[in-house]
Design a protein around this motif. Structure first.
Motif, mmCIF file in Angstrom:
data_model
loop_
_atom_site.group_PDB
_atom_site.id
_atom_site.type_symbol
_atom_site.label_atom_id
_atom_site.label_comp_id
_atom_site.label_asym_id
_atom_site.label_seq_id
_atom_site.Cartn_x
_atom_site.Cartn_y
_atom_site.Cartn_z
ATOM 1 N N SER A 177 0.812 -1.224 0.000
ATOM 2 C CA SER A 177 0.000 0.000 0.000
ATOM 3 C C SER A 177 0.835 1.258 0.000
ATOM 4 C CB SER A 177 -0.930 0.018 1.219
ATOM 5 O OG SER A 177 -1.795 -1.096 1.205
ATOM 6 N N GLY A 186 -11.552 4.831 -7.167
ATOM 7 C CA GLY A 186 -11.067 5.458 -5.941
ATOM 8 C C GLY A 186 -12.180 5.994 -5.070
ATOM 9 N N PHE A 226 -3.245 5.162 -6.133
ATOM 10 C CA PHE A 226 -3.690 4.410 -4.955
ATOM 11 C C PHE A 226 -2.730 4.642 -3.784
ATOM 12 C CE2 PHE A 226 -3.139 0.462 -2.487
ATOM 13 C CZ PHE A 226 -4.377 0.377 -1.898
ATOM 14 N N ASP A 234 -3.203 7.990 -2.124
ATOM 15 C CA ASP A 234 -4.490 8.214 -1.450
ATOM 16 C C ASP A 234 -4.297 8.133 0.063
ATOM 17 O OD1 ASP A 234 -7.127 8.270 -0.596
ATOM 18 O OD2 ASP A 234 -7.841 7.096 -2.300
ATOM 19 N N ALA A 250 -6.768 7.971 2.331
ATOM 20 C CA ALA A 250 -7.965 7.461 3.003
ATOM 21 C C ALA A 250 -7.586 6.464 4.085
ATOM 22 C CB ALA A 250 -8.890 6.814 1.984
ATOM 23 N N LYS A 266 -8.619 1.816 2.209
ATOM 24 C CA LYS A 266 -8.576 1.797 0.745
ATOM 25 C C LYS A 266 -8.160 0.403 0.286
ATOM 26 C CE LYS A 266 -3.799 3.520 0.648
ATOM 27 N NZ LYS A 266 -2.875 4.524 0.095
ATOM 28 N N GLN A 299 -5.218 -4.327 0.482
ATOM 29 C CA GLN A 299 -5.823 -3.309 1.337
ATOM 30 C C GLN A 299 -4.769 -2.765 2.281
ATOM 31 O OE1 GLN A 299 -9.833 -4.056 2.963
ATOM 32 N NE2 GLN A 299 -9.042 -3.400 4.961
ATOM 33 N N LYS A 325 -15.228 2.979 2.010
ATOM 34 C CA LYS A 325 -13.937 2.431 1.586
ATOM 35 C C LYS A 325 -13.621 2.934 0.189
ATOM 36 C CE LYS A 325 -13.085 -1.929 2.294
ATOM 37 N NZ LYS A 325 -13.066 -3.411 2.156
ATOM 38 N N ARG A 326 -12.413 3.417 0.020
ATOM 39 C CA ARG A 326 -11.964 3.836 -1.299
ATOM 40 C C ARG A 326 -11.563 2.597 -2.106
ATOM 41 N NH1 ARG A 326 -10.067 9.203 -1.336
ATOM 42 N NH2 ARG A 326 -11.445 10.460 0.003
ATOM 43 N N LYS A 327 -12.283 2.319 -3.185
ATOM 44 C CA LYS A 327 -12.031 1.128 -3.984
ATOM 45 C C LYS A 327 -11.401 1.498 -5.325
ATOM 46 C CE LYS A 327 -15.985 -1.481 -2.134
ATOM 47 N NZ LYS A 327 -17.221 -2.241 -2.503
ATOM 48 N N TYR A 328 -10.404 0.728 -5.683
ATOM 49 C CA TYR A 328 -9.753 0.863 -6.987
ATOM 50 C C TYR A 328 -9.867 -0.486 -7.712
ATOM 51 C CZ TYR A 328 -7.679 5.241 -5.337
ATOM 52 O OH TYR A 328 -7.493 6.523 -4.859
#
Length: 416
Positions: free
Chosen positions: A165, A238, A261, A264, A266, A269, A316, A335-338
């Protein structure tokens, strides 16, 4: 003056005696320097043999000058040549080389020759993936790698390793590596009788694995590829909901999305890779299966599905405190999703019905596969199997013939 013949005979006799005495002296010296067990090719003469010899003195210089030259071509008829008996010596015994050809029905004389591992494995680097005869040539270690957990339904693996991450290079490397293995598409066929299609008695429940249809034997014929989301395409970019925004700078490559990502901030994420199967005509296969079951006069309800396992790889960020706190935070804050990258594994280059445009299958077409597996599927349903239909069923059908499964041969039992 002596006759010439008598003088020649005496000359020859003296020469023979001279040679005899010389051989005797050499034999005695050899006998003194050797042990009795060493052996000798000649037998030395005793004193009695020497006294019985015709002559005991050597030629004087004067007699040697007056005597004519010795000629072996004129042997003496009066004095035969004295020969020294020799002891026969056995020939030495040498170790004869062993034939490289083993005897019949014997085991191998040397261990089986294995291919030499790459230099990187010998130097302590990563080992090459093992190969399993009869299975597609894949690195099966990637389906459950270190630092990842496999979900209970076998559909996804997930990691919360911190370096994935915080480092875009590490994230890109793991995504590209995971894209080299396909998902596991399957066929599930369930027949049951009861009040509803989801309750009652299950008469048969069989599964088939379609993964070998995605990986050709020759790696050069593979047609899989990695694809990122395109402009205007709806996806998780995102946010907590699918959208067509935002776009990333540059060409929208995997590296650009990985960098976004990592940047980010957050609290929760996740970056996901999805493995998908395309251009497989599941509708045609389902129609063939249902037609087969109807022909067997099955009185119940048949459910045909095409689930896909090992289809997602999720990275994650680490849990701030524990998994419960992270799940609660993700639920309320979002949740920030990519989900912007897919590993595409085509069954064929085009959908079914495009044969005129040059459709090419990775391994074989749907029709060929159905002709090979129709008999084993029919036999598994007729015997009310609960489990997998494997290559062993296909092998038995080819070697022994599939037993007859006409409608009259199947006893489905009473309804209830």
């Amino acid at each position: 003056m002596e006759p010439p013949q008598q003088s020649i005979a005496q000359e020859k006799m003296r020469l023979q005696e001279h040679l005899l005495l010389q051989q005797q002296q050499e034999s005695q010296q050899s006998a003194q320097s050797r042990s009795p067990a060493s052996g000798s090719n000649t037998v030395p003469m005793t004193e009695e043999d020497l006294e019985s010899s015709p002559v005991h003195s050597q030629l004087s210089p004067a007699e040697d000058q007056q005597s004519p030259a010795y000629s072996p071509a004129a042997p003496s008829q009066q004095f035969p040549a004295y020969s020294i008996p020799r002891v026969p010596v056995p020939a030495p015994v040498y170790n004869t080389p062993r034939s490289p050809t083993p005897p019949p029905y014997s085991g191998p004389s040397t261990p089986a020759q294995e291919p030499a591992p790459p230099e990187e494995s010998q130097a302590g680097g990563p080992k090459p993936p093992p190969r399993y005869p009869g299975l597609p040539a894949l690195d099966y270690r990637l389906y459950n790698p270190p630092l990842f957990d496999l979900s209970p339904d076998k559909t996804a693996i997930k990691s919360t390793a911190a370096h994935l991450s915080t480092s875009a290079d590490a994230l890109v490397a793991i995504i590209r590596q995971q894209a080299t293995v396909p998902p596991k598409p399957q066929i599930h066929i369930v027949g049951r009788r009861g009040a509803s299609p989801t309750s009652g008695r299950v008469d048969f429940s069989i599964k088939l694995n379609l993964l070998p249809l995605l990986v050709p034997d020759d790696p050069r014929h593979r047609i899989d590829y990695l694809r990122c989301v395109g402009p205007g395409e709806v996806a998780f970019r995102g946010g907590s909901k699918p959208s067509t925004q935002p776009e990333v700078e540059g060409d929208g490559s995997l590296d650009a999305w990985a960098a976004k990502f990592v940047a980010d901030t957050a609290s929760v994420k996740a970056f996901a890779l999805e493995r998908v199967v395309v251009n497989l005509d599941v509708d045609w296969l389902e129609g063939q299966i249902r037609k087969l079951v109807v022909g067997m006069r099955y009185p119940g309800t048949v459910a045909v599905s095409f689930p896909v396992t090992h289809s997602r790889v999720v990275v994650q960020n680490p849990d701030r405190v524990n998994k419960f706190i992270t799940s609660v935070t993700g639920f309320f804050a979002g949740k920030r999703k990519y989900e912007v990258v897919k590993a595409v594994w085509p069954f064929a280059t085009m959908p079914k019905g495009s044969e005129g445009d040059g459709r090419r299958c990775a391994v074989q077409s749907e029709e060929v596969w159905w002709r090979e597996w129709r008999g084993p599927i029919r036999y598994a349903i007729a015997t009310k199997r609960n489990g997998w239909v494997t290559v062993e069923d296909k092998l038995e059908a080819l070697m022994e013939g599939t037993p007859s499964t006409t409608p009259a041969d199947v006893d489905w039992g009473p309804d209830y």
